[in-house]
Write a protein that holds these residues in place. Structure first.
Motif, PDB file in Angstrom:
ATOM      1  N   ALA A  50       1.553   0.560 -13.490  1.00 34.39           N
ATOM      2  CA  ALA A  50       0.831  -0.349 -12.595  1.00 34.39           C
ATOM      3  C   ALA A  50       0.671  -1.728 -13.248  1.00 34.39           C
ATOM      4  CB  ALA A  50      -0.527   0.229 -12.232  1.00 34.39           C
ATOM      5  N   LYS A  51       0.357  -1.770 -14.538  1.00 33.44           N
ATOM      6  CA  LYS A  51       0.232  -3.053 -15.247  1.00 33.44           C
ATOM      7  C   LYS A  51       1.557  -3.801 -15.253  1.00 33.44           C
ATOM      8  CE  LYS A  51      -3.433  -1.699 -18.447  1.00 33.44           C
ATOM      9  NZ  LYS A  51      -3.765  -1.399 -19.855  1.00 33.44           N
ATOM     10  N   ILE A  52       2.637  -3.081 -15.529  1.00 34.66           N
ATOM     11  CA  ILE A  52       3.967  -3.710 -15.521  1.00 34.66           C
ATOM     12  C   ILE A  52       4.285  -4.224 -14.126  1.00 34.66           C
ATOM     13  CG2 ILE A  52       6.448  -3.265 -15.734  1.00 34.66           C
ATOM     14  CD1 ILE A  52       5.739  -1.249 -17.988  1.00 34.66           C
ATOM     15  N   SER A  53       3.988  -3.426 -13.112  1.00 31.79           N
ATOM     16  CA  SER A  53       4.254  -3.815 -11.740  1.00 31.79           C
ATOM     17  C   SER A  53       3.542  -5.122 -11.377  1.00 31.79           C
ATOM     18  CB  SER A  53       3.823  -2.696 -10.783  1.00 31.79           C
ATOM     19  OG  SER A  53       4.075  -3.065  -9.446  1.00 31.79           O
ATOM     20  N   ARG A  54       2.260  -5.228 -11.747  1.00 36.60           N
ATOM     21  CA  ARG A  54       1.512  -6.456 -11.441  1.00 36.60           C
ATOM     22  C   ARG A  54       2.111  -7.669 -12.157  1.00 36.60           C
ATOM     23  NH1 ARG A  54      -2.661  -2.665 -11.599  1.00 36.60           N
ATOM     24  NH2 ARG A  54      -3.181  -3.107 -13.774  1.00 36.60           N
ATOM     25  N   ALA A  55       2.461  -7.509 -13.427  1.00 31.10           N
ATOM     26  CA  ALA A  55       3.021  -8.626 -14.203  1.00 31.10           C
ATOM     27  C   ALA A  55       4.389  -9.049 -13.666  1.00 31.10           C
ATOM     28  CB  ALA A  55       3.120  -8.249 -15.677  1.00 31.10           C
ATOM     29  N   VAL A  56       5.246  -8.066 -13.381  1.00 24.93           N
ATOM     30  CA  VAL A  56       6.589  -8.358 -12.880  1.00 24.93           C
ATOM     31  C   VAL A  56       6.512  -8.939 -11.471  1.00 24.93           C
ATOM     32  CG1 VAL A  56       8.747  -7.275 -12.130  1.00 24.93           C
ATOM     33  CG2 VAL A  56       7.794  -6.739 -14.373  1.00 24.93           C
ATOM     34  N   SER A  57       5.627  -8.418 -10.652  1.00 26.62           N
ATOM     35  CA  SER A  57       5.468  -8.910  -9.287  1.00 26.62           C
ATOM     36  C   SER A  57       5.102 -10.396  -9.279  1.00 26.62           C
ATOM     37  CB  SER A  57       4.408  -8.083  -8.565  1.00 26.62           C
ATOM     38  OG  SER A  57       4.328  -8.465  -7.222  1.00 26.62           O
ATOM     39  N   ALA A  58       4.184 -10.774 -10.158  1.00 26.93           N
ATOM     40  CA  ALA A  58       3.786 -12.186 -10.244  1.00 26.93           C
ATOM     41  C   ALA A  58       4.979 -13.053 -10.645  1.00 26.93           C
ATOM     42  CB  ALA A  58       2.639 -12.350 -11.242  1.00 26.93           C
ATOM     43  N   LEU A  59       5.759 -12.592 -11.607  1.00 29.02           N
ATOM     44  CA  LEU A  59       6.942 -13.334 -12.047  1.00 29.02           C
ATOM     45  C   LEU A  59       7.964 -13.462 -10.917  1.00 29.02           C
ATOM     46  CD1 LEU A  59       8.728 -14.621 -14.297  1.00 29.02           C
ATOM     47  CD2 LEU A  59       9.551 -12.298 -14.764  1.00 29.02           C
ATOM     48  N   LEU A  60       8.219 -12.354 -10.223  1.00 30.45           N
ATOM     49  CA  LEU A  60       9.204 -12.365  -9.137  1.00 30.45           C
ATOM     50  C   LEU A  60       8.752 -13.243  -7.978  1.00 30.45           C
ATOM     51  CD1 LEU A  60      10.272  -8.603  -9.176  1.00 30.45           C
ATOM     52  CD2 LEU A  60      11.552 -10.560 -10.074  1.00 30.45           C
ATOM     53  N   ASP A  61       7.443 -13.326  -7.737  1.00 32.50           N
ATOM     54  CA  ASP A  61       6.934 -14.213  -6.690  1.00 32.50           C
ATOM     55  C   ASP A  61       7.249 -15.670  -7.014  1.00 32.50           C
ATOM     56  OD1 ASP A  61       5.963 -12.113  -5.220  1.00 32.50           O
ATOM     57  OD2 ASP A  61       3.861 -12.387  -5.814  1.00 32.50           O
ATOM     58  N   VAL A  62       7.153 -16.023  -8.295  1.00 37.49           N
ATOM     59  CA  VAL A  62       7.425 -17.403  -8.719  1.00 37.49           C
ATOM     60  C   VAL A  62       8.926 -17.681  -8.744  1.00 37.49           C
ATOM     61  CG1 VAL A  62       7.267 -19.028 -10.649  1.00 37.49           C
ATOM     62  CG2 VAL A  62       5.284 -17.628 -10.033  1.00 37.49           C
ATOM     63  N   GLU A  63       9.697 -16.795  -9.388  1.00 36.89           N
ATOM     64  CA  GLU A  63      11.143 -17.010  -9.560  1.00 36.89           C
ATOM     65  C   GLU A  63      11.947 -16.729  -8.288  1.00 36.89           C
ATOM     66  OE1 GLU A  63      12.615 -18.352 -12.208  1.00 36.89           O
ATOM     67  OE2 GLU A  63      10.694 -18.533 -13.261  1.00 36.89           O
ATOM     68  N   ASP A  64      11.495 -15.786  -7.474  1.00 33.84           N
ATOM     69  CA  ASP A  64      12.110 -15.420  -6.191  1.00 33.84           C
ATOM     70  C   ASP A  64      13.628 -15.189  -6.275  1.00 33.84           C
ATOM     71  OD1 ASP A  64      11.877 -14.757  -3.536  1.00 33.84           O
ATOM     72  OD2 ASP A  64      12.151 -16.826  -2.843  1.00 33.84           O
ATOM     73  N   PRO A  65      14.083 -14.251  -7.139  1.00 29.88           N
ATOM     74  CA  PRO A  65      15.528 -14.022  -7.282  1.00 29.88           C
ATOM     75  C   PRO A  65      16.149 -13.162  -6.183  1.00 29.88           C
ATOM     76  CG  PRO A  65      14.347 -12.519  -8.686  1.00 29.88           C
ATOM     77  CD  PRO A  65      13.314 -13.407  -8.037  1.00 29.88           C
ATOM     78  N   ILE A  66      15.311 -12.515  -5.362  1.00 29.53           N
ATOM     79  CA  ILE A  66      15.812 -11.592  -4.345  1.00 29.53           C
ATOM     80  C   ILE A  66      15.484 -12.161  -2.969  1.00 29.53           C
ATOM     81  CG2 ILE A  66      15.672  -9.241  -3.439  1.00 29.53           C
ATOM     82  CD1 ILE A  66      14.553  -8.450  -6.261  1.00 29.53           C
ATOM     83  N   SER A  67      16.519 -12.353  -2.157  1.00 25.34           N
ATOM     84  CA  SER A  67      16.266 -12.861  -0.810  1.00 25.34           C
ATOM     85  C   SER A  67      15.883 -11.697   0.100  1.00 25.34           C
ATOM     86  CB  SER A  67      17.506 -13.580  -0.270  1.00 25.34           C
ATOM     87  OG  SER A  67      18.577 -12.681  -0.178  1.00 25.34           O
ATOM     88  N   GLY A  68      14.967 -11.952   0.990  1.00 29.82           N
ATOM     89  CA  GLY A  68      14.532 -10.921   1.923  1.00 29.82           C
ATOM     90  C   GLY A  68      13.443 -10.043   1.343  1.00 29.82           C
ATOM     91  N   GLU A  69      13.038  -9.068   2.147  1.00 34.01           N
ATOM     92  CA  GLU A  69      11.977  -8.149   1.740  1.00 34.01           C
ATOM     93  C   GLU A  69      12.514  -7.074   0.807  1.00 34.01           C
ATOM     94  OE1 GLU A  69       9.549  -6.388   4.735  1.00 34.01           O
ATOM     95  OE2 GLU A  69       9.655  -8.164   6.002  1.00 34.01           O
ATOM     96  N   TYR A  70      11.646  -6.617  -0.093  1.00 29.10           N
ATOM     97  CA  TYR A  70      11.983  -5.509  -0.970  1.00 29.10           C
ATOM     98  C   TYR A  70      10.695  -4.885  -1.477  1.00 29.10           C
ATOM     99  CZ  TYR A  70      10.878  -8.636  -4.851  1.00 29.10           C
ATOM    100  OH  TYR A  70      10.235  -9.492  -5.713  1.00 29.10           O
ATOM    101  N   ASN A  71      10.799  -3.643  -1.911  1.00 28.03           N
ATOM    102  CA  ASN A  71       9.679  -2.953  -2.547  1.00 28.03           C
ATOM    103  C   ASN A  71       9.960  -2.866  -4.034  1.00 28.03           C
ATOM    104  OD1 ASN A  71       8.164  -2.358  -0.171  1.00 28.03           O
ATOM    105  ND2 ASN A  71       9.612  -0.721   0.296  1.00 28.03           N
ATOM    106  N   LEU A  72       8.931  -3.084  -4.835  1.00 27.40           N
ATOM    107  CA  LEU A  72       9.036  -2.971  -6.281  1.00 27.40           C
ATOM    108  C   LEU A  72       8.554  -1.585  -6.692  1.00 27.40           C
ATOM    109  CD1 LEU A  72       9.473  -4.127  -9.136  1.00 27.40           C
ATOM    110  CD2 LEU A  72       7.151  -5.074  -8.995  1.00 27.40           C
ATOM    111  N   GLU A  73       9.376  -0.888  -7.467  1.00 24.22           N
ATOM    112  CA  GLU A  73       9.043   0.449  -7.948  1.00 24.22           C
ATOM    113  C   GLU A  73       9.173   0.456  -9.463  1.00 24.22           C
ATOM    114  OE1 GLU A  73      11.015   3.980  -6.033  1.00 24.22           O
ATOM    115  OE2 GLU A  73      11.800   4.214  -8.074  1.00 24.22           O
ATOM    116  N   VAL A  74       8.068   0.673 -10.165  1.00 23.56           N
ATOM    117  CA  VAL A  74       8.083   0.767 -11.624  1.00 23.56           C
ATOM    118  C   VAL A  74       7.779   2.211 -11.983  1.00 23.56           C
ATOM    119  CG1 VAL A  74       7.062  -0.016 -13.786  1.00 23.56           C
ATOM    120  CG2 VAL A  74       7.347  -1.631 -11.900  1.00 23.56           C
TER     121      VAL A  74
END
Length: 186
Positions: A50-74
């Motif tokens: 869960a901690k990794i998910s929150r940290a990675v999610s914040a990074l991905l929100d800023v960098e936005d490398p994936i177009s469209g919707e996706y679910n993050l699974e850690v």
């Protein structure tokens, strides 16, 4: 794309004290970005995921490398984990594996056998025909085969970390049911 995302998230995850085992973006109705991580000595808890998910999610929100919707699974790599790094092949020497190569080798891509170590950049696998060496760079996919030995080692490691075996009530029944199914289909 997997490699690009792994390069982006790995420093964050490693900075938190974890190793990245695999990053994979899988398509479907809604894409899934799967990140497998573990502590350097192995294992990971739900709270750590869960901690990794929150940290990675914040990074991905800023960098936005994936177009469209996706679910993050850690998640953890699991017992029958993928083998993605040379150190994975070294660590699981003596265990049963399934390996798929990117190119045909003597007319085949899939190999099932027992890991017999690493020699230079080659993974050594004992198959029925003898021991073969597969160059690490040619491996497209590899994972441990779920065996009784692997399950026993995993349970012993969990117990050593303070996990109480009674939390696995019913495990023997589940294992017996699975064994019966395997016997019927082989």
């Amino acid at each position: 794309m997997d490699k690009r995302i792994a390069q982006l998230v790995s420093p964050v995850i490693e900075g938190m004290g974890f190793d990245v085992v695999r990053v994979r973006l899988m398509g479907g109705k809604t894409a899934v970005l799967q990140i497998m991580a573990e502590r350097p000595e192995g294992g990971i808890e739900v709270e750590e995921c869960a901690k990794i998910s929150r940290a990675v999610s914040a990074l991905l929100d800023v960098e936005d490398p994936i177009s469209g919707e996706y679910n993050l699974e850690v998640s953890s790599p699991g017992i029958d984990r993928p083998l993605t790094r040379m150190k994975d092949f070294e660590r699981y020497d003596g265990y049963a594996v399934k390996v798929e190569t990117a190119e045909l080798i003597d007319g085949r891509r899939r190999f099932k056998g027992v890991l017999e170590g690493v020699e230079g950049s080659e993974i050594l696998i004992a198959i029925p025909e003898g021991t073969i060496g597969l160059d690490f760079e040619m491996i497209a996919d590899a994972k441990l085969v779920l065996t009784d030995e692997l399950i026993a080692e995993s349970l012993a490691a969990r117990k050593a970390q303070g996990f109480e075996p009674e939390e696995l009530d019913g495990f023997d029944e589940i294992k017996s049911d699975t064994s019966d199914e395997d016997e019927e289909t082989t």
